[in-house]
Design an enzyme around this catalytic site. Structure first.
Site, PDB file in Angstrom:
ATOM      1  CG  ASP A 139      -1.700   1.300   1.341  1.00  0.00           C
ATOM      2  OD1 ASP A 139      -2.652   1.472   0.553  1.00  0.00           O
ATOM      3  OD2 ASP A 139      -1.347   2.143   2.193  1.00  0.00           O
ATOM      4  CG  ASP A 220      -4.408   3.755  -7.427  1.00  0.00           C
ATOM      5  OD1 ASP A 220      -4.174   4.492  -8.397  1.00  0.00           O
ATOM      6  OD2 ASP A 220      -3.518   3.163  -6.783  1.00  0.00           O
ATOM      7  CG  ASP A 231      -5.392   5.011  -3.383  1.00  0.00           C
ATOM      8  OD1 ASP A 231      -4.729   4.033  -2.989  1.00  0.00           O
ATOM      9  OD2 ASP A 231      -5.001   5.770  -4.282  1.00  0.00           O
ATOM     10  CG  LEU A 238       3.571   1.934  -3.837  1.00  0.00           C
ATOM     11  CD1 LEU A 238       3.975   2.415  -2.452  1.00  0.00           C
ATOM     12  CD2 LEU A 238       3.791   0.423  -3.970  1.00  0.00           C
ATOM     13  CG  ASP A 239      -0.240   6.152  -9.529  1.00  0.00           C
ATOM     14  OD1 ASP A 239      -1.238   5.430  -9.719  1.00  0.00           O
ATOM     15  OD2 ASP A 239       0.051   7.124 -10.255  1.00  0.00           O
ATOM     16  CG  ASP A 268      -0.931  -4.591   5.476  1.00  0.00           C
ATOM     17  OD1 ASP A 268      -1.485  -4.978   6.517  1.00  0.00           O
ATOM     18  OD2 ASP A 268      -0.639  -3.395   5.258  1.00  0.00           O
ATOM     19  CG  HIS A 272      -6.440   0.954   2.558  1.00  0.00           C
ATOM     20  ND1 HIS A 272      -7.259   1.986   2.937  1.00  0.00           N
ATOM     21  CD2 HIS A 272      -6.379   0.108   3.624  1.00  0.00           C
ATOM     22  CE1 HIS A 272      -7.664   1.794   4.183  1.00  0.00           C
ATOM     23  NE2 HIS A 272      -7.155   0.657   4.618  1.00  0.00           N
ATOM     24  CD  GLU A 298      -5.497  -5.857   7.264  1.00  0.00           C
ATOM     25  OE1 GLU A 298      -5.816  -5.254   8.296  1.00  0.00           O
ATOM     26  OE2 GLU A 298      -4.709  -5.382   6.420  1.00  0.00           O
ATOM     27  CG  ASP A 464     -23.258 -16.661  25.751  1.00  0.00           C
ATOM     28  OD1 ASP A 464     -24.095 -17.572  25.928  1.00  0.00           O
ATOM     29  OD2 ASP A 464     -23.562 -15.512  25.388  1.00  0.00           O
TER      30      ASP A 464
END
EC number: 3.2.1.1
Length: 549
Positions: A139, A220, A231, A238-239, A268, A272, A298, A464
């Site tokens: 990213d 992007d 983005d 990064l482009d 990762d 984005h 992710e 629970d």
């Protein structure tokens, strides 16, 4: 001269060797049996607050056999390349080609060790029968070597499509020359036009989200629509529309796989990054390296529809972490017994797209003090791990911080709770699944087992709230068998009736995983033993049947 005993010994050794050779190499005329099924289990082998001592890669190598013996089949290792400093966890990416080999950012090694130690860790994992997944961060880049003057415009942080200033020049940290590495492995140098934006103007010491101006410069698309266009996340973005960037990242992917011999990727922050980028990148790297390269992305969103959309847009080329399921675990753990356990899988990847779901309880981002902090309460974690480790849906991932503890926050290890569940997955969690998700507190499921995995099959209960019991079907093939609680939470046993049913119990706020008590041969038939002080064979050991454990 040979003694009588030694002649006898050598004769038996020759006979034993002959019989073994015959068994191993003589054709039987029968087709080979298919390999028994084995459940895959991933482990995230790091947490955010590990010490900056360069020992993690060595720990991987030392622990590989132990982890494999418990049923761990793959390790997700942290980013192995140089970050903004030696202590960088790995997500402030500086140089993708420096795996702890060059004196950059104040050190040769990374937080986790040197390149040589990293490669040794991968080799040790492979030798133990485990795969290794590399953490890939595309990213952004951080820790630039210099600044450049760039035309930019400020955008609204809550709506990145809205410009809130005119164009003006800023001093951006976008110059990456890698002086410590030079041109080794790659001569590519990063400049401002390889990026879309930054969040810092060095000339004014001003923090804003800046979108670059210039030919072809825009955020992007398609990316996540949070904040209008998500983005931009951090550092220099990064482009992915720039052809030089795409070409360089493909070259790096091929180099990395061939250099390290890793088996897959954890990607990762994919929400984005331009959605069309990774299908193209993965296709190229898989083709260039000839490896299938399992991949999990992710995409952090609790909105299941966003995950479905990403899977559709990327044509199912990767799995995704099941963030909605994690949120269910977190919410249930904080609800004081009022969570409706029948809904635990509702609107999760585990339910909707189980073959592409990587299930987990917590990770480095959800730890205390982190941006996505949503730490599942300790009392609920054994329940959550039972849910992901003993059911048929999803590819479960065990978290280092749960397994070993997190000293930074005095969080103790849950190894003694997780190990029995790993054994349950390794040995018992096979075959047809029957669900009993029919109560707001106590839910259960069973696995019938498979003939290829003798002794397999289980019945699991979690609650629970108050404890209780359920009648559940495990299969008529288990009629008359005695089941016991592998977790040790209950000491009683359950005998399966002639119709394949049993009444299984669970304590309040707890978990029980019931498995068949095994009857097995404790030693190899007619094994040979010797006195430690002589080389004579003195007795035969008869095989004997024992109840196990």
């Amino acid at each position: 001269m040979l003694t009588f005993h030694r002649i006898i010994r050598k004769g038996w050794m020759f006979l034993l060797a002959f019989l073994l050779t015959a068994l191993l190499f003589c054709p039987t005329g029968q087709p080979a049996k298919a390999a028994a099924p084995f459940n895959g289990t991933m482990m995230q082998y790091f947490e955010w607050y590990l010490p900056d001592d360069g020992t993690l890669w060595t720990k991987v190598a030392n622990e590989a056999n132990n982890l494999s013996s418990l049923g761990i089949t793959a390790l997700w290792l942290p980013p192995a390349y140089k970050g903004t400093s030696r202590s960088d966890v790995g997500y402030g990416v500086y140089d993708l080609y420096d795996l702890g080999e060059f004196n950059q950012k104040g050190a040769v090694r990374t937080k986790y060790g040197t390149k040589a130690q990293y490669l040794q860790a991968i080799q040790a994992a492979h030798a133990a029968g485990m795969q290794v997944y590399a953490d890939v961060v595309f990213d952004h880049k951080g820790g630039a070597d210099g600044t450049e003057w760039v035309d930019a415009v400020e955008v609204n942080p809550s709506d990145r499509n809205q410009e809130i200033s005119g164009t003006y020049q800023i001093q951006a940290w976008t110059k990456f020359d890698f002086p410590g590495r030079g041109n080794t492995y790659s001569s590519f140098k990063w400049r401002w036009y390889h990026f879309d934006g930054v969040d810092w103007d060095e000339s004014r010491k001003l923090s804003r989200i800046y979108k670059f101006r210039g030919i072809g410069k825009a955020w992007d698309w398609e990316v996540d629509t949070e904040n209008g266009n998500y983005d931009y996340l951090m550092y220099a973005d990064l482009d992915m529309d720039h052809p030089e960037v795409v070409t360089e990242l493909k070259s790096w992917g091929k180099w990395y796989v061939n250099t390290t011999n890793i088996d897959g990727f954890r990607l990762d922050a994919v929400k984005h990054i331009k959605f069309s980028f990774f299908p193209d990148w993965l296709s190229d790297v898989r083709s260039q390296t000839g490896k299938p390269l399992f991949t999990v992305g992710e995409y952090w969103s609790y909105d299941i529809n966003k995950l479905h959309n990403y899977i559709m847009k990327t044509n199912g080329t990767m799995s995704l972490f099941d963030a909605p399921l994690h949120n269910k675990f977190y919410t249930a753990s904080k609800s004081g017994g009022t969570f409706d356990m029948r809904t635990l899988m509702t609107n999760t990847l585990m339910k909707d797209q189980p073959t592409l779901a990587v299930t987990f309880v917590d990770n480095h981002d959800t730890e205390p003090g982190q941006a996505l902090q949503s730490w599942v309460d300790p009392w609920f974690k054994p329940l959550a791990y039972a849910f992901i480790l003993t059911r048929q849906e999803g590819y479960p991932c065990v978290f280092y911080g749960d397994y070993y503890g997190i000293p930074q926050y005095n969080i103790p290890s849950l190894k003694s709770k997780i190990d029995p569940l790993l054994i349950a997955r390794r040995d018992y969690a096979y075959g047809t699944q029957h669900d009993y998700l029919d109560h707001s507190d106590i839910i259960g499921w069973t696995r019938e087992g498979v003939t290829e995995k003798p002794g397999s099959g289980l019945a699991a209960l979690i609650t629970d709230g108050p404890g209780g019991s359920k009648w559940m079907y495990v299969g008529k093939q288990h009629a008359g068998k005695v089941f016991y609680d592998l977790t040790g939470n209950r000491s009683d046993t359950v005998t399966i009736n002639s119709d394949g049913w049993g009444e299984f119990k669970v304590n309040g706020g707890s978990v029980s995983v019931w498995v068949p008590r095994k009857t097995t041969v404790s030693t190899i038939a007619w094994s040979i033993t010797t006195r430690p002080w002589t080389d004579e064979f003195v007795r035969w050991t008869e095989p004997r049947l024992v109840a196990w454990p």
